[in-house]
Design an enzyme around this catalytic site. Structure first.
Site, PDB file in Angstrom:
ATOM      1  N   CYS A   1     -41.698   5.057  22.426  1.00 25.35           N
ATOM      2  CA  CYS A   1     -40.971   5.786  21.389  1.00 25.35           C
ATOM      3  C   CYS A   1     -40.061   4.839  20.614  1.00 25.35           C
ATOM      4  CB  CYS A   1     -40.144   6.895  22.031  1.00 25.35           C
ATOM      5  SG  CYS A   1     -39.260   7.919  20.828  1.00 25.35           S
TER       6      CYS A   1
ATOM      7  N   SER B   1     -37.152   5.362  19.671  1.00 27.71           N
ATOM      8  CA  SER B   1     -35.766   5.431  20.145  1.00 27.71           C
ATOM      9  C   SER B   1     -35.436   4.287  21.092  1.00 27.71           C
ATOM     10  CB  SER B   1     -35.505   6.772  20.833  1.00 27.71           C
ATOM     11  OG  SER B   1     -35.635   7.836  19.923  1.00 27.71           O
TER      12      SER B   1
ATOM     13  N   HIS C   1     -34.677   1.444  19.042  1.00 24.54           N
ATOM     14  CA  HIS C   1     -33.313   1.564  18.524  1.00 24.54           C
ATOM     15  C   HIS C   1     -32.304   1.060  19.553  1.00 24.54           C
ATOM     16  CE1 HIS C   1     -34.119   3.496  14.722  1.00 24.54           C
ATOM     17  NE2 HIS C   1     -34.795   4.474  15.288  1.00 24.54           N
TER      18      HIS C   1
ATOM     19  N   HIS D   1     -38.276   6.844  27.952  1.00 27.59           N
ATOM     20  CA  HIS D   1     -37.796   8.224  28.124  1.00 27.59           C
ATOM     21  C   HIS D   1     -38.887   9.247  27.819  1.00 27.59           C
ATOM     22  CE1 HIS D   1     -37.275   7.496  23.811  1.00 27.59           C
ATOM     23  NE2 HIS D   1     -37.446   8.803  23.669  1.00 27.59           N
TER      24      HIS D   1
END
Length: 372
Positions: free
Chosen positions: A40, A42, A45, A62
């Site tokens: 992902c 994220s 990030h 996650h």
């Protein structure tokens, strides 16, 4: 138990494969052998520092699924051999948000960027071999061969569930699909704009289609992603927001889209303003993408916000309640309505995780998946 996992020691930084020690599960915890984990944005990030975490090193991941290896004492509802999909947001079932159908806002989520046990910010389930505590991304760390998690983060699924595909239900699918269906409340006949077609935007397309949108207009500069969106049910796919807005207006007597969903890779206030310019009176902008956590400001015309009653809504996990919505989305997949197989562009071994993120940033993947 020994494991191997991908950790960040700092941000900005890259994932490093290290040996880990995984705790025995305590009460209301399970230890899981991972089968697959989605890559992902994220987690990228976190690597860039856009999404800061409280403790380093942190083991990433996650969005994942696996098989229960052991169950903590006095823990009901799980047995070794059960298949589980993780929810990247825990659901206690007791707080105000869970009890009113907003499990994505569960109070346990306050601790997910600390990476410790929910009830003790000094207690960690992973360690390096020298005993250094390792935080768990969103409390689960799906980039580890084995991981111990709270049962609040695990959804048991049927034994015939193909976890290598269904792992995507733990984040990307629910986030994108729910951005259209739950947060945006797309209605039959609506015109929908979707800005950005990665793992989240592709599922926003599916959600808008399932909700009955008459026109789903996607924007992405990458031709491969535009083609993918069309294969998932989008009616139009263009390279610029300006083109998309003109198409939306051509179908709505110049009014604009009913809903615009922002799922770009790294969001800025300007992306939200572009979406805002493309919606009609009382239209809705759904903001799902992430960017620099310190960024402030959305340059939208204040009078247009007021006089046209336009709405800007944030969307966390697509406003989903994971204990209800993950099984529902799994049913849609197994019934042939929801596409998962088509979302996975490339599978990688854990050791190639940084290559997977290079491919994501290059725009060559809709979703990369780690196969353990």
């Amino acid at each position: 138990m020994k494991s191997r996992g991908a950790v960040l020691r700092q941000a900005p930084g890259k994932f490093e494969i290290v040996d880990l020690v995984v705790d025995e599960p305590r009460q209301n915890e399970i230890r899981v052998r991972m089968v697959a984990s989605g890559l992902c944005h994220s987690d990228d990030h976190m690597a860039t520092g856009d999404l800061p975490v409280a403790v380093y090193p942190v083991c990433g991941g996650h969005e994942g699924a696996g098989i229960v290896e052991s169950v903590g004492p006095n823990t009901s509802g799980f047995e070794p051999g059960d298949k589980v999909i993780f929810s990247f947001l825990p659901a206690c079932g007791k707080c105000r948000w869970c009890s009113t159908g907003h499990q994505n806002l569960c109070d346990l989520g306050a601790n997910v960027l600390v990476g410790s046990r929910w009830d003790d910010p000094t207690s960690f389930r992973l360690q390096l071999e020298d005993g250094t505590p390792v935080a768990q991304a969103l409390g689960i760390s799906t980039f580890s061969e084995y991981t111990t998690v709270a049962v609040d983060s695990a959804i048991k699924v049927p034994a015939d569930t193909p976890l290598e595909k269904a792992c995507l239900l733990g984040c990307a699918v629910g986030t994108g699909w729910g951005s259209a269906v739950n947060t945006g409340k797309v209605q039959p006949g609506d015109t929908v704009l979707i800005l950005g077609v990665g793992g989240i935007g592709a599922n926003a397309v599916q959600g808008a289609v399932h909700a009955g949108a008459a026109r789903v207009i996607v924007v992405d500069p990458v031709a491969f992603k535009r083609d993918t969106a069309l294969s998932l049910g989008a009616t139009h796919a263009v390279a610029t927001v300006e083109e998309a807005i003109e198409i939306a207006k051509s179908f709505t007597n110049g009014q604009g889209a009913d809903v615009a969903i922002v799922t770009v890779g790294v969001i800025t206030g300007d992306h939200i303003a572009q979406a805002f310019a493309g919606i009609r009176k009382q239209g809705t902008v759904v903001v799902t993408a992430l960017g620099n956590a310190a960024a402030v400001g959305i340059p939208v015309p204040i009078l247009e916000l007021i006089l046209y009653e336009k709405k800007i809504k944030g969307s966390l996990f697509g406003s989903s309640s994971p204990r209800a919505d993950i099984p529902k989305l799994l049913d849609l997949y197994q019934a042939g309505y929801l596409k998962l197989d088509e979302l996975i562009t490339t599978e990688y071994p854990l050791d190639d995780i940084n290559q997977g993120y290079d491919d994501m940033r290059a725009g060559t993947n809709i979703r990369g998946v780690i196969r353990f």
